[in-house]
Write a protein that holds these residues in place. Sequence first.
Motif, PDB file in Angstrom:
ATOM      1  N   PHE A   1       0.834  -1.201   0.000  1.00  0.00           N
ATOM      2  CA  PHE A   1       0.000   0.000   0.000  1.00  0.00           C
ATOM      3  C   PHE A   1       0.871   1.254   0.000  1.00  0.00           C
ATOM      4  CE2 PHE A   1      -3.420  -2.430   2.581  1.00  0.00           C
ATOM      5  CZ  PHE A   1      -3.858  -3.065   1.438  1.00  0.00           C
ATOM      6  N   LEU A   2       1.840   1.261   0.904  1.00  0.00           N
ATOM      7  CA  LEU A   2       2.663   2.459   1.069  1.00  0.00           C
ATOM      8  C   LEU A   2       3.558   2.707  -0.140  1.00  0.00           C
ATOM      9  CD1 LEU A   2       3.541   1.965   4.836  1.00  0.00           C
ATOM     10  CD2 LEU A   2       2.042   3.708   3.873  1.00  0.00           C
ATOM     11  N   THR A   3       4.016   1.647  -0.770  1.00  0.00           N
ATOM     12  CA  THR A   3       4.804   1.829  -1.986  1.00  0.00           C
ATOM     13  C   THR A   3       3.961   2.508  -3.066  1.00  0.00           C
ATOM     14  OG1 THR A   3       6.189  -0.102  -1.508  1.00  0.00           O
ATOM     15  CG2 THR A   3       6.112   0.647  -3.794  1.00  0.00           C
ATOM     16  N   LEU A   4       2.743   2.039  -3.214  1.00  0.00           N
ATOM     17  CA  LEU A   4       1.861   2.632  -4.218  1.00  0.00           C
ATOM     18  C   LEU A   4       1.561   4.092  -3.906  1.00  0.00           C
ATOM     19  CD1 LEU A   4      -0.035   2.536  -6.629  1.00  0.00           C
ATOM     20  CD2 LEU A   4      -1.774   1.519  -5.160  1.00  0.00           C
ATOM     21  N   THR A   5       1.183   4.386  -2.668  1.00  0.00           N
ATOM     22  CA  THR A   5       0.835   5.773  -2.336  1.00  0.00           C
ATOM     23  C   THR A   5       2.048   6.692  -2.416  1.00  0.00           C
ATOM     24  OG1 THR A   5       1.085   5.268   0.036  1.00  0.00           O
ATOM     25  CG2 THR A   5      -1.131   5.126  -0.893  1.00  0.00           C
ATOM     26  N   ASN A   6       3.224   6.196  -2.047  1.00  0.00           N
ATOM     27  CA  ASN A   6       4.428   7.031  -2.116  1.00  0.00           C
ATOM     28  C   ASN A   6       4.843   7.307  -3.559  1.00  0.00           C
ATOM     29  OD1 ASN A   6       4.742   7.316   0.645  1.00  0.00           O
ATOM     30  ND2 ASN A   6       6.016   5.498   0.857  1.00  0.00           N
ATOM     31  N   LEU A   7       4.790   6.290  -4.394  1.00  0.00           N
ATOM     32  CA  LEU A   7       5.180   6.479  -5.788  1.00  0.00           C
ATOM     33  C   LEU A   7       4.244   7.454  -6.501  1.00  0.00           C
ATOM     34  CD1 LEU A   7       6.109   2.844  -6.883  1.00  0.00           C
ATOM     35  CD2 LEU A   7       7.667   4.766  -6.574  1.00  0.00           C
ATOM     36  N   CYS A   8       3.012   7.528  -6.033  1.00  0.00           N
ATOM     37  CA  CYS A   8       2.047   8.443  -6.649  1.00  0.00           C
ATOM     38  C   CYS A   8       1.981   9.783  -5.933  1.00  0.00           C
ATOM     39  CB  CYS A   8       0.665   7.791  -6.683  1.00  0.00           C
ATOM     40  SG  CYS A   8       0.558   6.368  -7.789  1.00  0.00           S
ATOM     41  N   GLY A   9       2.834   9.994  -4.934  1.00  0.00           N
ATOM     42  CA  GLY A   9       2.889  11.283  -4.255  1.00  0.00           C
ATOM     43  C   GLY A   9       1.644  11.623  -3.473  1.00  0.00           C
ATOM     44  N   THR A  10       0.979  10.613  -2.902  1.00  0.00           N
ATOM     45  CA  THR A  10      -0.272  10.870  -2.185  1.00  0.00           C
ATOM     46  C   THR A  10      -0.115  10.880  -0.675  1.00  0.00           C
ATOM     47  OG1 THR A  10      -0.989   8.564  -1.934  1.00  0.00           O
ATOM     48  CG2 THR A  10      -1.419   9.616  -4.053  1.00  0.00           C
ATOM     49  N   GLN A  11       1.022  10.401  -0.174  1.00  0.00           N
ATOM     50  CA  GLN A  11       1.191  10.304   1.277  1.00  0.00           C
ATOM     51  C   GLN A  11       1.418  11.692   1.865  1.00  0.00           C
ATOM     52  OE1 GLN A  11       0.918   6.930   2.297  1.00  0.00           O
ATOM     53  NE2 GLN A  11       0.301   8.021   4.126  1.00  0.00           N
ATOM     54  N   GLY A  12       0.767  11.975   2.994  1.00  0.00           N
ATOM     55  CA  GLY A  12       0.890  13.283   3.621  1.00  0.00           C
ATOM     56  C   GLY A  12       0.034  14.340   2.970  1.00  0.00           C
ATOM     57  N   VAL A  13      -1.010  13.910   2.254  1.00  0.00           N
ATOM     58  CA  VAL A  13      -1.937  14.825   1.590  1.00  0.00           C
ATOM     59  C   VAL A  13      -3.335  14.564   2.128  1.00  0.00           C
ATOM     60  CG1 VAL A  13      -2.951  15.525  -0.616  1.00  0.00           C
ATOM     61  CG2 VAL A  13      -0.534  14.855  -0.504  1.00  0.00           C
ATOM     62  N   ASN A  14      -4.029  15.618   2.534  1.00  0.00           N
ATOM     63  CA  ASN A  14      -5.417  15.437   2.944  1.00  0.00           C
ATOM     64  C   ASN A  14      -6.238  14.888   1.783  1.00  0.00           C
ATOM     65  OD1 ASN A  14      -4.658  17.641   5.150  1.00  0.00           O
ATOM     66  ND2 ASN A  14      -6.547  16.626   5.773  1.00  0.00           N
ATOM     67  N   GLY A  15      -6.923  13.787   2.032  1.00  0.00           N
ATOM     68  CA  GLY A  15      -7.684  13.147   0.971  1.00  0.00           C
ATOM     69  C   GLY A  15      -6.882  12.134   0.190  1.00  0.00           C
ATOM     70  N   GLY A  16      -5.633  11.931   0.571  1.00  0.00           N
ATOM     71  CA  GLY A  16      -4.793  10.967  -0.124  1.00  0.00           C
ATOM     72  C   GLY A  16      -4.068  10.071   0.859  1.00  0.00           C
ATOM     73  N   GLY A  17      -3.288   9.146   0.329  1.00  0.00           N
ATOM     74  CA  GLY A  17      -2.468   8.285   1.176  1.00  0.00           C
ATOM     75  C   GLY A  17      -3.158   6.994   1.559  1.00  0.00           C
ATOM     76  N   TRP A  18      -2.864   6.574   2.720  1.00  0.00           N
ATOM     77  CA  TRP A  18      -3.278   5.257   3.224  1.00  0.00           C
ATOM     78  C   TRP A  18      -3.959   5.475   4.560  1.00  0.00           C
ATOM     79  CZ3 TRP A  18      -0.565   3.349   7.644  1.00  0.00           C
ATOM     80  CH2 TRP A  18      -0.817   2.019   8.000  1.00  0.00           C
ATOM     81  N   ALA A  19      -5.169   4.951   4.710  1.00  0.00           N
ATOM     82  CA  ALA A  19      -5.935   5.270   5.909  1.00  0.00           C
ATOM     83  C   ALA A  19      -6.725   4.065   6.391  1.00  0.00           C
ATOM     84  CB  ALA A  19      -6.895   6.435   5.630  1.00  0.00           C
ATOM     85  N   HIS A  20      -6.851   3.977   7.708  1.00  0.00           N
ATOM     86  CA  HIS A  20      -7.741   2.995   8.329  1.00  0.00           C
ATOM     87  C   HIS A  20      -9.112   3.623   8.503  1.00  0.00           C
ATOM     88  CE1 HIS A  20      -4.799  -0.051   9.376  1.00  0.00           C
ATOM     89  NE2 HIS A  20      -3.995   0.877   9.859  1.00  0.00           N
TER      90      HIS A  20
END
Length: 653
Positions: free
Chosen positions: A145-164
């Motif tokens: 999950f984190l590899t995908l979100t990081n490669l797409c620049g979504t981590q640390g963005v409101n409305g993006g990243g990985w969430a429970h």
Amino acid sequence: MGRWNLELGDIDPALSLLGHHEEVAEVLMPRFDTVGQGGRGDVARGVPVRRIDGRIVTTVFDLLLAEYGVGREGLPGQWATGLDDAEALYTPAWQEGITGVPGVAVARIAREFAQNAIDSGGRSMIIMGAGTNHWFHSDTIYRSFLTLTNLCGTQGVNGGGWAHYVGQEKVRPITGWMHLANALDWSRPPRQMTQTTYWYMHTDQWRYDRFGADTLAAKTGAGHFSGTTTADAVALSQRLGWQPFFPQFDISSLDVADRAAEAGEETIPYLVDRLKDGTIKFAAEDPDAPENFPRIWSIWRANTLGSSAKGDQYFFRHLLGVDSAATEEETPPEFRPRDVKWREEAPTGKVDLVLTLDFRMTSQTLHSDVVLPASTWYEKHDLSTTDMHPFIHSFNPAITNPWESRTDWEAWAAIAKKFSELAETHLGTRTDVVAFPLQHDSPGAMATPHGRVRDWKAGECEAIPGLTMPTLVEVERDYTQIYDKFSSIGPLLDTLGMTTKGITYEVKEYVEELGRLNGVKRDGAAAGRPKIETDLQACEFILALSGTTNGHMATQGFKTLEKRTGVKLHDLAAEHEGKRIHFADTKAAPVPVITSPEWSGSETGGRRYSPFTINVERKKPWHTLTGRQHFYLDHDWMLEMGRRCRCSDPRWT
């Protein structure tokens, strides 16, 4: 000002060496879909490299592309001919045969996820529940999950990243809760460990486990796990200080100092020498020895036997010694541990006493020797916080405790008082030794240089507390003072402060405020110290001593970080610097929490919490050795499992 931040200035680092390389190198990447089917278990891929100070180096990005089979011109190796190549690792077509998900659907979703991240500025999100946590190799699923979100620049963005969205509850006022739960106001370090490891060993499930650690190894491994079982790995992790295990030694930790005194030696050097010569052993190396049995099991507000226990029939057979439906035969000799002692007859019934505090008739209460009547949620004061919302909620009694029931706090206070009375003639004051594991956010994180695993017991290094083995700490315990300490705030908060995630807070003034609010003890070991005699006072402790509920603490913590990082941070809490959340506030209505360095997200200005926004927006380093997010894990065990970069393993799909 500090310089530990992610600001790069005018530097624009290259992700890849391709086009700037001096030569290429062939790397064997692990594959698991051919193991046991006549395949090699690896695949050759090329990466661009340069030589620096005599070392061949490449980038993690180049390794990652090689791992996933992204072919690039001029690089040798076996590469996919396209997304529809079903024979090449990690293509959409390849995974279809394993998961049943059409490859064209995988490719479409991947493109849509990435394109949406581009169009929205990173607002592509993976939302998940607790599900993967219940499965083996959840860590590799998380890394996917984190590899995908990081490669797409979504981590640390409101409305993006990985969430429970459920299951992984977060204690927002963590500093106060952690110090109260572990009694860090009176004694440090604490004694605690992970339950998964504890029960795996003490319920003897390791005796039935044919799944050796070497089963996890990739064909590209160096053989570190050869002949090693999971139980061996647990024992090694205890003696190297990676994780705690209780009991700690095959003698009482209260007797170590006495033996050292009899020998005329200092306690810690004596213990290290005895561990080296085997006179004293770590308990995980012989969990079935009677001296290493868990003897008392106390539990409240939980139902381990009926809910969270994995392998409950082994709990019944070996821990409780009652009828069980366990039918599995014990592991044959060739699959037994190498370092953990195998006793020919497995013990049944290790625990002498099971105590449960509960208001429900559960599997746990049915198997308990003593059941104390507990208050329900509507008969006591308590706090509730999760990562699902940004509020502090309170529980408040609608009625008084009926019949003989008591709140959890009252029950444990009564037990502490009787225990203190009995200690007058049984225990008194003793010197304990705590084998404290190497800690994250501390110098202990640097104790394994280059990820090389060295075992002092095998003569591969010296046994050095806090470096190649646990930190060994002497702690004086006056057992006659347990109740006095349980019901008051100790002096260590005044002198040592409160530390969370590497940040130490000075809290003496807030402790004094609690003294004025709750009153102080008049006599005994805690004379003059603030009271926490009730659950309500315990809640006030947590709220007063956490940055998420005390704006002054949040601002103080950010200012401490500013000195380390050299970037502005305290403005994140400035709007609520004077805000103090008291329990009475939560009774009136749920109260929003304060942005605090205890967590990585910002709720400043009314935005909702999203993890790592502070790291991304303010360039605060992540809590890793490099300060950056890691795609590559340079550690002997991770390399052995073929897990240096995140890759798929069909065995666990």
